[in-house]
Design an enzyme around this catalytic site. Structure first.
Site, short mmCIF file in Angstrom:
data_model
loop_
_atom_site.label_atom_id
_atom_site.label_comp_id
_atom_site.label_asym_id
_atom_site.label_seq_id
_atom_site.Cartn_x
_atom_site.Cartn_y
_atom_site.Cartn_z
N GLU A 55 0.87 -1.26 0.15
CA GLU A 55 -0.07 0.06 0.04
C GLU A 55 0.87 1.07 0.11
OE1 GLU A 55 -2.83 -0.02 3.30
OE2 GLU A 55 -3.74 -1.72 2.33
N GLU A 78 -5.10 -8.79 0.70
CA GLU A 78 -5.83 -8.83 2.12
C GLU A 78 -7.07 -8.20 1.77
OE1 GLU A 78 -4.28 -5.11 4.49
OE2 GLU A 78 -2.22 -5.88 4.12
C1 BGP Z 1 -4.11 -2.26 5.54
C2 BGP Z 1 -2.76 -2.20 5.94
C3 BGP Z 1 -2.71 -3.23 7.17
C4 BGP Z 1 -3.68 -3.40 8.12
C5 BGP Z 1 -4.87 -3.41 7.51
C6 BGP Z 1 -6.29 -2.87 8.44
O1 BGP Z 1 -4.17 -0.94 5.16
O2 BGP Z 1 -1.86 -2.86 4.81
O3 BGP Z 1 -1.25 -3.07 7.73
O4 BGP Z 1 -3.37 -2.40 9.31
O5 BGP Z 1 -4.98 -2.04 6.59
O6 BGP Z 1 -6.57 -1.63 8.77
P1 BGP Z 1 -6.30 -0.90 10.17
O7 BGP Z 1 -5.31 -1.60 11.11
O8 BGP Z 1 -5.93 0.66 9.97
O9 BGP Z 1 -7.58 -1.05 10.64
#
Ligand code: BGP
Length: 462
Positions: free
Chosen positions: A166, A365
């Protein structure tokens, strides 16, 4: 059985080094921007929980890999922490880190789980941030040395590499919307940071291919399909297209097609904010596109034509060109404040097929963070997270449909394997197939969704 996936489909989950490993005495790790920021502004972090107190994977990886096996993983992605491997960002390699990553990788392979390695997950070594981080060209060069070190050390066993996770997030978080260090608002810097990330990715791909290792290398992008409020309203459509250029095509186009989107370049040019482009850079980007694309999908972006006045307080912002549309009746994950729109995953996959040469891809993801999951613990001490099962199933159905229509999607990774530390949100929202009890030294318990995932993986569908 109605939904059956192609043979050898990747079933697994994703995580990152900074969110799982933790810090230990004599581990040789230096500070990343997260460690540093926590020392200076701990109140920013939910419940004051900082990055040293993650899920203790540094110590527990063997136990964790057994659990991954129990929930049907054949693949797993994490990241190498630059600040662990090369503590100063450049120079000496930390032998403790080499030992750790070697053991971790070997243990995964010994248990039939293919390791996927990402090389940068928001975690700039602080020593380099002090010199500008991604604002500086020196960081690009340091990154190339770092990734080559990784390929040399681990490339014999790791066959799936990713240059960044990302990359738009450090741009947005660090230089536009203030949720990453250094928490500034500066469009010119944002553009430079993004440009250097793109360049660093191309250079890493070039280095990997030149080394002739028998694996593949790609990038992981969070793609947020940009939907206009009204598809028949040209102003809404135009605004949505600009948002798409800023947040999706900014990295998708150079990564897959080797060039920046013309409409975005036009905007940046008009703002007189083009980055410093050195001779040969654009050729490097053109000639070193990804072998595989990782797609992170959580939520769409709803857009309408600009209605509110442009706020000039901080200079130009992407939002000068559109407004976010708060669509009535949308389905929400209230804990994270993100809309849940399952079909978005299908739209992304269709777009990669139709407009990006049907690039080989996988869902790297997708997941649902929920606060207070202890509410759902049953008599046997297991969290009954039926909402997560439903979430994954609904998204998988759309992934399946896209594959049926010809999209070259070869796997699905849920975020995440076990509850982990999430940046400023720390342990607020839990995402895992496996619960982590912080009060009991990180004790792990498989949730209902974890057991369900095993059946999906065993049956290659549901
Ligand atoms: C994505 C990232 C992760 C993870 C996930 C969940 O953007 O790659 O690192 O954190 O989101 O989001 P958050 O942790 O902000 O709830």
């Amino acid at each position: 059985m109605t939904v059956k996936f192609p043979e050898n489909f990747w079933w697994g989950s994703s995580a990152s080094g900074p969110q799982t490993e933790g810090r230990y005495e004599n581990d040789g790790k230096s500070e990343s921007i997260w460690d540093h920021w926590f020392q200076t502004e701990p109140e920013k972090y939910f419940d004051g929980v900082g990055p040293e107190k993650t899920s203790r994977v540094y110590k527990k990886y063997k136990e964790d890999i057994q659990l991954m096996k129990q929930i049907g993983h054949n693949t797993f992605r994490t990241s190498i922490q630059w600040s662990r491997l090369i503590p100063n960002g450049v120079g000496e390699v930390n032998q403790e880190a080499v030992r750790f990553y070697n053991d971790y990788i070997d243990e995964l392979i010994a248990n039939g789980i293919e390791p996927f390695m990402n090389l940068y997950h928001f975690d700039m070594p602080f020593a380099l941030q002090e010199k500008g981080g991604w604002l500086s060209r020196e960081t690009v060069e340091a990154y190339v040395v770092y990734v080559k070190t990784c390929f040399e050390l681990f490339g014999d066993r790791v066959k799936h590499w990713f240059t960044h996770n990302e990359p738009v997030v450090p741009v947005e978080g660090g230089y536009l919307y203030q949720f990453h260090y250094p928490c500034e608002i500066d469009m010119k810097k944002a553009v430079t940071v993004g440009y250097h990330e793109v360049l660093s990715s191309a250079k890493a791909i070039q280095a990997y291919h030149e080394m002739g290792l028998d694996g593949e290398i790609g990038i992981i992008l969070n793609l947020t399909p940009s939907y206009p409020r009204d598809e028949k309203n040209p102003e809404d459509v135009k605004a949505a297209k600009i948002a798409d250029a800023f947040f999706n095509r900014s990295f998708l186009d150079p990564s897959v097609k080797g060039e920046f989107p013309a409409d975005l370049v036009e905007i940046v040019k008009d703002l007189e904010m083009l980055p410093e482009i050195h001779e040969g850079d654009l050729e490097t980007i053109q000639n070193n596109t990804v072998d595989i694309l990782g797609i992170n999908y959580y939520t769409p972006r709803r857009i309408k034509a600009k209605e509110t006045p442009v706020d000039h307080t901080h200079g130009p912002m992407p939002d000068d060109y559109f407004d976010v549309y708060d669509m009535p009746g949308k389905k929400m994950n209230p804990y994270r404040g993100w809309e849940i729109y399952e079909k978005g995953i299908y739209d992304i996959l269709t777009n990669t097929r139709e407009n990006y040469g049907n690039i080989r891809c996988y869902i790297s993801e997708n997941g649902m963070g929920v606060e207070g999951e202890e509410r759902f613990i049953n008599d046997q001490g297991q969290i009954e997270d039926d909402y997560r099962i439903e979430f994954v199933k609904d998204h998988l159905s759309y992934v399946h449909q896209a594959i049926q229509e010809g999209t070259n999607c070869v796997g699905y990774h849920m975020w995440t394997c076990m509850d982990n530390w999430s940046w400023l949100n720390a342990y607020k929202n839990r995402y895992g197939f496996i619960a982590v009890d912080l009060a009991q030294e990180g004790k792990r318990t498989i949730k209902k969704s974890g057991h369900w995932y095993k059946t999906v993986s065993d049956n290659n569908g549901f």
